[in-house]
Structure formats: structure tokens, C-alpha cells
Design a protein around this motif. Structure first.
Motif, PDB file in Angstrom:
ATOM      1  N   LEU A 155      -5.723   0.401   7.872  1.00  0.00           N
ATOM      2  CA  LEU A 155      -4.261   0.333   7.898  1.00  0.00           C
ATOM      3  C   LEU A 155      -3.732   0.502   9.313  1.00  0.00           C
ATOM      4  O   LEU A 155      -2.791  -0.181   9.731  1.00  0.00           O
ATOM      5  N   TYR A 160       0.841  -1.203   0.000  1.00  0.00           N
ATOM      6  CA  TYR A 160       0.000   0.000   0.000  1.00  0.00           C
ATOM      7  C   TYR A 160       0.876   1.254   0.000  1.00  0.00           C
ATOM      8  O   TYR A 160       0.595   2.224  -0.717  1.00  0.00           O
ATOM      9  N   SER A 208       2.058   2.179  -3.341  1.00  0.00           N
ATOM     10  CA  SER A 208       1.041   2.828  -4.181  1.00  0.00           C
ATOM     11  C   SER A 208       0.941   4.326  -3.923  1.00  0.00           C
ATOM     12  O   SER A 208       0.290   5.046  -4.690  1.00  0.00           O
ATOM     13  N   ARG A 209       1.581   4.808  -2.844  1.00  0.00           N
ATOM     14  CA  ARG A 209       1.502   6.229  -2.519  1.00  0.00           C
ATOM     15  C   ARG A 209       2.446   7.076  -3.360  1.00  0.00           C
ATOM     16  O   ARG A 209       2.449   8.309  -3.243  1.00  0.00           O
TER      17      ARG A 209
END
Length: 444
Positions: A304, A186, A189-190
Motif C-alpha cells: 500500500l 482497501y 475494508s478497515r
């Protein structure tokens, strides 16, 4: 002990002991503040040159004696057996550590609840107030969460080496790794935040390496392998025969570093993504800055956050259980106690000390020693005095007191003669001096 670890069980158990809450804030923060991968290279060098050396010394005591730390020293000492047995009592530091360490895991449980219930604060001011309220005014939450951690830890240890400690680590350590991989994906993906985190952690800046950086890396290398508190001696007493303990130790070091770097990438991706302060150290990085960022992400942030705090709970519990076993093993061996009775005695001590730590954090109490909270006294006593002392004593004992021939026979199948000579030289003359430097620096 009535049972032994499997080979993978030993690696995961010791890795679980080494991988603790410090991986979430201390390791990434120190890397970021001291030149990125330049500090990582320095840390690796000192881990192999100092911590690895003393780790093998403690492992030798446990493997050759197959006893707890106190009786291990006593059995292997050719003379002054009772005097050397006192060196094993540095394992009492582990009981002090687990008393306040379980409290910190309790804070994490509370924050996991905040994440699941959607109660994380949106601003740094509110987040700081939320954390201060928990520590300074909320005795009930701290007491309940600490008690929950206490019973989990002691239940696992009560099941023994094979059915308790190994079984927990065999599923908890891989689960921790999977959680971190998912969060790392994740973070990837930032985009920009992840690239900034990569640069912060991995682009070397040797200009930031100072004398203090060397000392920081040395201390981190030493303490990240759970040295000086009897854990390695105790776990090594249950090391299965014909295990290549050199390879196992290197695997443990690799796992510890890998998880530290993964934690760093996850934490700093969010820090840079939202423009927070990357140099904030300690609990504030996790309980204030990072929780605010999770809150700003809405529902996905709370998911998260829950996953992140769950991973910290796993890391904390695997470390905590390793701290109970040395003293329990000693009581069982020396006083022929049942495991149940030994753990009841240890549990009473830990539970009292843990609650004193809670009381020392509350604003309504003035429970201080030398102008420090009881929590801070236990922290400094163990990390700056007892643990380094335990490492120094192990190095001196194995390097100057134990019979060299016994060590040569133990190491021969797994380490060639030249490497044994190098290790033995470092053990006698380099590693103890390095630890003494750490201690002196800590009190400057």
C-alpha cells in the motif's frame, strides 16, 4: 505552439497541473481542522467566486492571443504594451517552484524505495529520525532522486504539447485515479477507521469556521488551480477551437476536489485506525505518521505504501511539467530558440537552484537567507508574493485593460449574457480584492 491539445488532453493536462502534492496533505488537513464539509462548502464557494473567475481571465489571455504569457499581455494590451508584458514574467515563479518541487518528489521516490524494500520505520520516533536523516544528512540520496525527477520532467516537456505533456497526462492521470480507487477500497475494508475518516471529513461543524478558515479556503482555492504562474495562459494558447472552456474548467475543478477528498479518506482512515494525530499538517503527515502506519501493516502495508507514494509521484510530475512549459514557450516565441535549446537553458537554472535547495536542508551547511533555508525562501517568495501578484495582474488586465467586446465574443457561445455580466463584475471588483486580502493575511 506547433500543436494543440485535444479536448480531453487539455482537461487532463490542466487537472494534472492542479492536482499536486498539496492534495495529499494540505487539502485533507485543512478540511479536517476547519469543520469538515462546512469547510468543503466554503472552499467550493470561494473556488467558484474567486479562483474560477481569475482562471477564466488567464484562459482568455491565452486563448485570444495564442501566445506565451509575456507576449500574450503585450499582444492584447491596447496601449503600454511593453509595460504590460512585464506582467507575464510572473511565470518565472514556476521555474522557482519546480526547482524545490522536484526535490520533494525526490523524497517521495526515496520513500517508495523504503516501502518496496521493507525499510519503513515502526515507531514515530524512528520514522522522524529516518526523515530527518534524509533531509539533514543524506545528500547523495537527495541528489540522485532529484536528478531522476529532473530528467523525467524535462524529457516529457521536450516532446512538446501533444506528444509529451498530453500523452503523459492521458495515461498518468487515469492511472493516478485507479491507484487511489484501489487504496480507497482497501480503506473502506478497515471499517471503523474509514467511518471515523468519513465523519472527520464530511460531517459539517460550522462552529469551527472562523475568519482564518475563510482565508485558508480562499488561499487553497486560488493556489489549487495553478493561478498566477502562466500555466493556464500557456495551456490555453493550445486550447482546441470550439472547446467549451466553461465546462472544461468546471471538470478540472471537480477532478481536483475529488482527488483531494479521496486522498483525505485514504490518509485519515489509517490515521484513525491506528490512533495517530489527525491534525498534523504538511510533510510530517505523510513522511512520518502515515509511513509508520504502513510499516505496522506488514507486507500489505509496504505494498500500500508503494502504491500510495507512486500516486504522489504521478501527481507531482504532472504538476512539475506544467511549470516548465510557460517559460519554454516564451523563449521559443521571442528568441526563436529550438525547444531543445530553450529547455537546456531552463534546465541549467532549475538544476542549480534544486541543488542549492538540497544544500540548504543539510545540517552541515549554513546556507540561509533572512534566517530561512534557500528552500523556504523560494517557497515563500512564490506562494506568498509572485503567485498572488500574477493573479491580481491578470484580473486587472482582463477586467480593465482588455477590450470588453473581445471577451463577449469569446464567451458568447458558452456563457449567457447575465452570467457573463456577473463574471465580469466579480473579475473587476471582487476577486482582486480577495487575493489582496490573502496577501495581507500572509504577512500578518
Amino acid at each position: 505552439m506547433s500543436s494543440k491539445f485535444s479536448k480531453i488532453g487539455f482537461v487532463l493536462a490542466v487537472a494534472g497541473s492542479a492536482v499536486g502534492l498539496g492534495n495529499a496533505w494540505k487539502f485533507p488537513t485543512l478540511v479536517g481542522q476547519n469543520g469538515g464539509s462546512a469547510f468543503v462548502l466554503l472552499y467550493l464557494l470561494l473556488t467558484l467566486g474567486v479562483a474560477f473567475v481569475i482562471f477564466l481571465a488567464e484562459l482568455s489571455i491565452g486563448k485570444l492571443s495564442e501566445k506565451d504569457p509575456v507576449n500574450g499581455y503585450k499582444t492584447l494590451a491596447p496601449s503600454n504594451k511593453n509595460a504590460w508584458s512585464m506582467a507575464g514574467f510572473t511565470m518565472l515563479a514556476a521555474i522557482l517552484i519546480v526547482s524545490f518541487y522536484s526535490l520533494v518528489i525526490g523524497w517521495i521516490i526515496k520513500y517508495m524505495y523504503f516501502s518496496i524494500s521493507g525499510n519503513l520505520s515502526l515507531t514515530l520516533e524512528e520514522s522522524k529520525k529516518q526523515f530527518d536523516t534524509l533531509l539533514l544528512n543524506d545528500f547523495t540520496s537527495q541528489f540522485i532522486c532529484f536528478t531522476l525527477v529532473f530528467f523525467i520532467v524535462f524529457y516529457v516537456v521536450s516532446k512538446g504539447v501533444k506528444n509529451g505533456i498530453e500523452k503523459l497526462n492521458v495515461w498518468m492521470m487515469p492511472t493516478l485515479f485507479i491507484l487511489l480507487v484501489l487504496m480507497l477500497l482497501y480503506a473502506l475494508s478497515r471499517g471503523g477507521g474509514f467511518m471515523d475518516a468519513m465523519q472527520f471529513l464530511f460531517v459539517p461543524d460550522f462552529s469551527k469556521i472562523t475568519g482564518n478558515s475563510v482565508l485558508e479556503a480562499l488561499a487553497l482555492a486560488f493556489f489549487s488551480l495553478s493561478l498566477g504562474v502562466g500555466t493556464i495562459i500557456t495551456y490555453s494558447a493550445s486550447l482546441p477551437d470550439k472547446t467549451n472552456f466553461i465546462t472544461s474548467t468546471l471538470n478540472i475543478i471537480l477532478i481536483n476536489i475529488l482527488i483531494g477528498l479521496m486522498m483525505g479518506l485514504i490518509v485519515f482512515t489509517f490515521i484513525f485506525e491506528f490512533g495517530a494525530n489527525p491534525n498534523q499538517a504538511g510533510p510530517g503527515l505523510i513522511f512520518i505518521s502515515l509511513t509508520t502506519l504502513f510499516a505496522k501493516l506488514g507486507v500489505i502495508g509496504h505494498i500500500l505504501g508503494a502504491a500510495f507514494f507512486l500516486s504522489l509521484i504521478f501527481a507531482g510530475i504532472t504538476s512539475a511539467i506544467s511549470m516548465i512549459e510557460p517559460f519554454a514557450f516564451y523563449l521559443i516565441n521571442t528568441y526563436k530558440m529550438s525547444r531543445k535549446n530553450a529547455l537546456i537553458l531552463i534546465g541549467i537554472i532549475v538544476y542549480i537552484l534544486g541543488n542549492l535547495c538540497i544544500l540548504s536542508t543539510l545540517s552541515a551547511t549554513e546556507f540561509k537567507i533572512f534566517e530561512m533555508s534557500f528552500f523556504d525562501v523560494l517557497d515563500k517568495l512564490t506562494s506568498k508574493i509572485i503567485m498572488p501578484l500574477g493573479g491580481i495582474l491578470a484580473a486587472i488586465f482582463v477586467g480593465f485593460v482588455m477590450k470588453k467586446r473581445a471577451l463577449e465574443i469569446l464567451f458568447q457561445p458558452y456563457m449567457s449574457g447575465i452570467f457573463f455580466k456577473i463574471w465580469y463584475f466579480f473579475l473587476r471588483f471582487i476577486s482582486p480584492l480577495a487575493v489582496i486580502v490573502i496577501v495581507i493575511n500572509a504577512f500578518r
